[in-house]
Scaffold this motif. Structure first.
Motif, PDB file in Angstrom:
ATOM      1  N   THR A 159       0.838  -1.207   0.000  1.00  0.00           N
ATOM      2  CA  THR A 159       0.000   0.000   0.000  1.00  0.00           C
ATOM      3  C   THR A 159       0.865   1.245   0.000  1.00  0.00           C
ATOM      4  O   THR A 159       0.598   2.214  -0.731  1.00  0.00           O
ATOM      5  CB  THR A 159      -0.913   0.003   1.247  1.00  0.00           C
ATOM      6  N   LEU A 160       1.923   1.220   0.804  1.00  0.00           N
ATOM      7  CA  LEU A 160       2.791   2.397   0.911  1.00  0.00           C
ATOM      8  C   LEU A 160       3.626   2.610  -0.350  1.00  0.00           C
ATOM      9  O   LEU A 160       4.049   3.738  -0.617  1.00  0.00           O
ATOM     10  CB  LEU A 160       3.693   2.254   2.138  1.00  0.00           C
ATOM     11  N   GLU A 161       3.857   1.548  -1.116  1.00  0.00           N
ATOM     12  CA  GLU A 161       4.530   1.726  -2.405  1.00  0.00           C
ATOM     13  C   GLU A 161       3.682   2.589  -3.329  1.00  0.00           C
ATOM     14  O   GLU A 161       4.200   3.360  -4.139  1.00  0.00           O
ATOM     15  CB  GLU A 161       4.787   0.373  -3.059  1.00  0.00           C
ATOM     16  N   ILE A 162       2.352   2.443  -3.211  1.00  0.00           N
ATOM     17  CA  ILE A 162       1.425   3.201  -4.056  1.00  0.00           C
ATOM     18  C   ILE A 162       1.161   4.575  -3.450  1.00  0.00           C
ATOM     19  O   ILE A 162       1.179   5.592  -4.149  1.00  0.00           O
ATOM     20  CB  ILE A 162       0.105   2.417  -4.221  1.00  0.00           C
ATOM     21  N   ASN A 163       0.894   4.610  -2.135  1.00  0.00           N
ATOM     22  CA  ASN A 163       0.608   5.864  -1.431  1.00  0.00           C
ATOM     23  C   ASN A 163       1.583   6.029  -0.265  1.00  0.00           C
ATOM     24  O   ASN A 163       1.254   5.730   0.879  1.00  0.00           O
ATOM     25  CB  ASN A 163      -0.836   5.867  -0.883  1.00  0.00           C
ATOM     26  N   PRO A 164       2.817   6.461  -0.537  1.00  0.00           N
ATOM     27  CA  PRO A 164       3.828   6.504   0.528  1.00  0.00           C
ATOM     28  C   PRO A 164       3.508   7.469   1.660  1.00  0.00           C
ATOM     29  O   PRO A 164       4.088   7.359   2.741  1.00  0.00           O
ATOM     30  CB  PRO A 164       5.102   6.937  -0.206  1.00  0.00           C
ATOM     31  N   ASP A 165       2.592   8.410   1.443  1.00  0.00           N
ATOM     32  CA  ASP A 165       2.293   9.407   2.472  1.00  0.00           C
ATOM     33  C   ASP A 165       0.997   9.119   3.224  1.00  0.00           C
ATOM     34  O   ASP A 165       0.476  10.000   3.918  1.00  0.00           O
ATOM     35  CB  ASP A 165       2.220  10.806   1.840  1.00  0.00           C
ATOM     36  N   ASP A 166       0.478   7.909   3.097  1.00  0.00           N
ATOM     37  CA  ASP A 166      -0.753   7.550   3.809  1.00  0.00           C
ATOM     38  C   ASP A 166      -0.411   7.301   5.281  1.00  0.00           C
ATOM     39  O   ASP A 166       0.113   6.260   5.652  1.00  0.00           O
ATOM     40  CB  ASP A 166      -1.376   6.291   3.186  1.00  0.00           C
ATOM     41  N   ILE A 167      -0.706   8.288   6.123  1.00  0.00           N
ATOM     42  CA  ILE A 167      -0.315   8.220   7.533  1.00  0.00           C
ATOM     43  C   ILE A 167      -1.003   7.067   8.249  1.00  0.00           C
ATOM     44  O   ILE A 167      -0.400   6.377   9.078  1.00  0.00           O
ATOM     45  CB  ILE A 167      -0.634   9.555   8.247  1.00  0.00           C
TER      46      ILE A 167
END
Length: 744
Positions: free
Chosen positions: A243-251
């Motif tokens: 998930t973070l590879e796609i949205n690295p800034d998703d807190i």
């Protein structure tokens, strides 16, 4: 001429609309748009072209343009329910739910049996959180068209919103029977199963949705959450990482990955990710908690305590931070601060089981076992306590010598968490301590169920010897499993194994290899990591007492069973002669063990505690390679002979001990080394010691050369040292008298 021109244009319009509809019906709305726009270039107010182009734009995802086209068309053409219904649907997609109601209601006036209008109306009501009305709208659609998949799906969404996930699940299943590859339905079905507490089935639905639409970050995150709930922490972390590879800034996902890392003890990465969150959101209390947990795991306790304080400053009711802060403060031996923190929290928040258990643990560390037990009882009165709480309560009861009640606690643990091994471990230690070896050894075997302990079990593909099978003519591997002291204590069984006709291979920590070369009964001695010879069976050293049915009367206690190397003996004799007072009793001292040991606080003491011994007329020798920072100053002022790093391994320490008259030590590997060498050893023990020292007795069935000095009150080392000092004086006087006789 004008009439002919109009006829030609009309024919062209009809042809373009016909071709556009054909393309549209074949699933080519993009190509159809070109023809519809051509019609509008000729006739800008052509309602049919406007409606068809609006529909094509909607299908291509251009909802804004679709809404404009529908609105314009409906100024000219108001006969069709489907046109009003489509306008309402695109308004819903745009989030304009209130505005969508009017065209949808108009559609229903024109055709009360137009099912898509009822679904659109339900969607608008759902967006307005009028969930019961939305449910009714979907059911009207289904009464008209039972095979309407979207109506079933959205009815499920309404039912979920109404808190009826089981009914919602039925709706989603109906939708999937009609549209088995619908991404949204699989997703929403997963949500319903999650609401019902069925993480395994929810995970399956989310993964089916991902088959339809791979790499959707929200779905990957949901998979991670379900895997976390299932205890599959490593897989959960992998989902969060994707998930973070796609949205690295998703807190939110970044924090969830921190939870997984915490469970996996990935403390370095947990610290890095917590800091990433805090760089963007300095007031994220849970990230401060994660940072504290990472620092705690890295044994940076002072920094951990500060991080927990930051978390509590932002979220005073964050109980886990309070509890963990107490652990950090305990590790820093700041017990009064830990207790003050718990007292303040309990006063402001009222009774809380977790905090009461943590308070009890701190009191237990202080030796206030009655008070600790009261805290545990208070926790149980608030709510059911988890297995860890029962373990602490059992430990307090043991310290109060209430062993039957402690065993009841461990049985309670086994009922609460039957798949966990901790309760069996605690029961084993308790039974061994009170001398119930028959049950104690059996319970101790539960350690192999524990993942960490199981890693110590060598070669899972080889049979494990239990003592029942004949080993005559077989090669058996005996291997170390835990600390140095355990290896030194239980290596004595090697000769018993050989006596049954086996060829013994012994695998031990490298630091013990030279020393254990003197052990009888071993044919091949290897250090851990070295190449092993072929063998038929295996057995851990600590499983040998069970294999031999060891009880208090059958402990193999012939000492010495280890011997010091003659060359090293002479070397250390010479070194001692250079430093020790001639003719004085030579006394070896060890006052602390491994600081990471789970009972270090109770078994280790500060060197200064032994100061009453120094006035006795003896030469004192440190048996430590390394000295804790807290003892460095006391050692420098004590006059104790300290060789430090010159003691390269246990073979050196053994040679040094053989040149001494007596060893005085707390419960460390030094005791087992002196015991195995047959050297007189005086052991300083807490009120309730490690199981191998049993209770009350002043001797040890494991080491006939040992004398035990026990606390009678928790933490009362002063009285123990006073008794040792008195015994040492007697020993010195006896030694002096012997020398006087010898000189006559």
């Amino acid at each position: 001429m004008a009439g002919e021109r109009a006829a030609v244009l009309n024919a062209a319009i009809r042809s373009s609309l016909q071709k556009g509809r054909a393309l549209h019906e074949r699933g080519q709305p993009g190509e159809a748009q070109r023809l519809y726009r051509g019609v509008l270039a000729i006739d800008p107010d052509n309602a049919e072209a406007l409606l068809l182009l609006g529909s094509a734009c909607d299908q291509c995802g251009d909802t804004v343009q679709a809404e404009r086209l529908f609105a314009r068309a409906l100024r000219f053409e108001q006969r069709y329910a489907w046109a009003f219904a489509n306008h309402g649907s695109v308004l819903v997609k745009l989030g304009r739910h209130e505005a969508a109601l009017a065209p949808l209601q108009e559609a229903l006036k024109l055709d009360a049996r137009y099912a898509p209008a009822h679904v659109g109306h339900g969607n608008a009501l759902l967006g307005l959180e009028r969930h019961a009305e939305a449910q009714a709208a979907y059911e009207r659609a289904l009464a008209i068209m039972p095979g309407f998949a979207e109506a079933w799906s959205n009815r499920g969404n309404a039912l979920r919103a109404l808190g009826r996930p089981a009914d919602a699940l039925i709706s989603f299943d109906q939708a999937l029977a009609l549209a088995p590859h619908d991404y949204a339905v699989h997703t929403n079905r997963g949500h319903a199963l999650r609401d019902l507490g069925c993480p395994e089935e929810a995970l399956r639905s989310y993964r089916l949705a991902l088959v339809v639409r791979p790499r959707v970050p929200e779905l990957l995150a949901q998979c991670g959450t379900m895997l976390l709930a299932l205890g599959r922490d490593a897989e959960a972390l992998a989902c969060y990482d994707q998930t973070l590879e796609i949205n690295p800034d998703d807190i939110d996902v970044l924090y969830k990955s921190c939870v997984a890392l915490d469970l996996l003890h990935g403390y370095d990465e947990l610290l890095a990710r917590s800091d990433r969150i805090l760089a963007r959101m300095p007031d994220h209390a849970a990230a401060w908690l994660g940072r504290g947990n990472a620092l705690q795991g890295l044994r940076r306790h002072a920094e951990a305590a500060e991080a927990y304080a930051e978390a509590l400053a932002r979220a005073p009711a964050l109980h886990v931070a309070l509890s963990n802060q107490g652990v950090a403060l305990r590790m820093l031996e700041r017990y009064s601060e830990a207790l003050e923190s718990y007292d303040d929290a309990l006063q402001s928040m009222g009774p809380n089981a977790q905090l009461l258990v943590s308070q009890g643990h701190t009191l237990q560390q202080l030796g206030r076992y009655d008070d600790a037990l009261a805290s545990y009882e208070a926790a149980i009165a608030v709510e059911p306590v988890d297995a860890a709480g029962w373990a602490l309560r059992g430990g307090a009861l043991q310290q109060l010598l209430r062993f039957d009640e402690a065993l009841d606690c461990y049985r309670e643990m086994q009922m609460i968490a039957p798949s966990k091994v901790d309760a069996h471990h605690e029961e084993a230690y308790c039974r061994l301590l009170i001398g119930d070896f028959a049950e104690g050894w059996k319970k101790y075997e539960y350690r192999w169920v524990d993942a960490d302990a199981a890693r110590s079990r060598r070669h899972a593909d080889r049979p494990f010897w239990t003592g029942r099978e004949s080993i005559a003519g077989k090669v058996i591997l005996l291997h170390s499993e835990q600390g140095y002291g355990d290896t030194l204590q239980f290596c004595r069984y090697a000769s018993l194994v050989e006596a049954r006709g086996a060829t013994v291979v012994l695998e031990v920590p490298r630091a013990l290899k030279d020393l254990l070369s003197s052990l009888r009964g071993v044919h091949h001695l290897v250090a851990i990591g070295e190449l092993l010879p072929a063998f038929d069976l295996q057995c851990s050293l600590l499983s040998l007492p069970l294999a031999f049915g060891t009880d208090l009367d059958s402990i193999p206690a012939q000492v010495p069973y280890l011997r010091a190397d003659i060359t090293r003996l002479r070397k250390w004799e010479q070194r001692l002669d250079e430093k020790a007072h001639p003719g004085k009793l030579r006394v070896g001292l060890a006052w602390s063990g491994n600081p990471t040991h789970n009972n270090d606080l109770n078994r280790s003491i500060a060197l200064a505690t032994l100061a009453p011994l120094y006035s006795r007329g003896a030469s004192f020798v440190s048996l430590h390679q390394h000295v804790r920072e807290r003892d460095a100053s006391a050692l420098a002022q004590s006059g104790i002979i300290h060789f430090g790093a010159d003691l390269e391994d246990f073979a050196d320490t053994a040679a040094l001990i053989r040149n001494l008259d007596v060893v005085i030590s707390v419960d460390t590997s030094v005791v087992h080394l002196a015991g195995a060498l047959g050297k007189p050893v005086w052991v300083l023990l807490p009120r309730v010691p490690d199981w191998r020292w049993l209770l009350e007795r002043e001797d040890s069935p494991w080491y006939p050369n040992a004398r035990l000095f026990r606390q009678h009150k928790p933490g009362d080392w002063a009285t123990v040292v006073e008794k040792v000092a008195h015994a040492l004086t007697q020993r010195i006087e006896a030694n002096t008298a012997k020398d006087d006789v010898a000189s006559l």
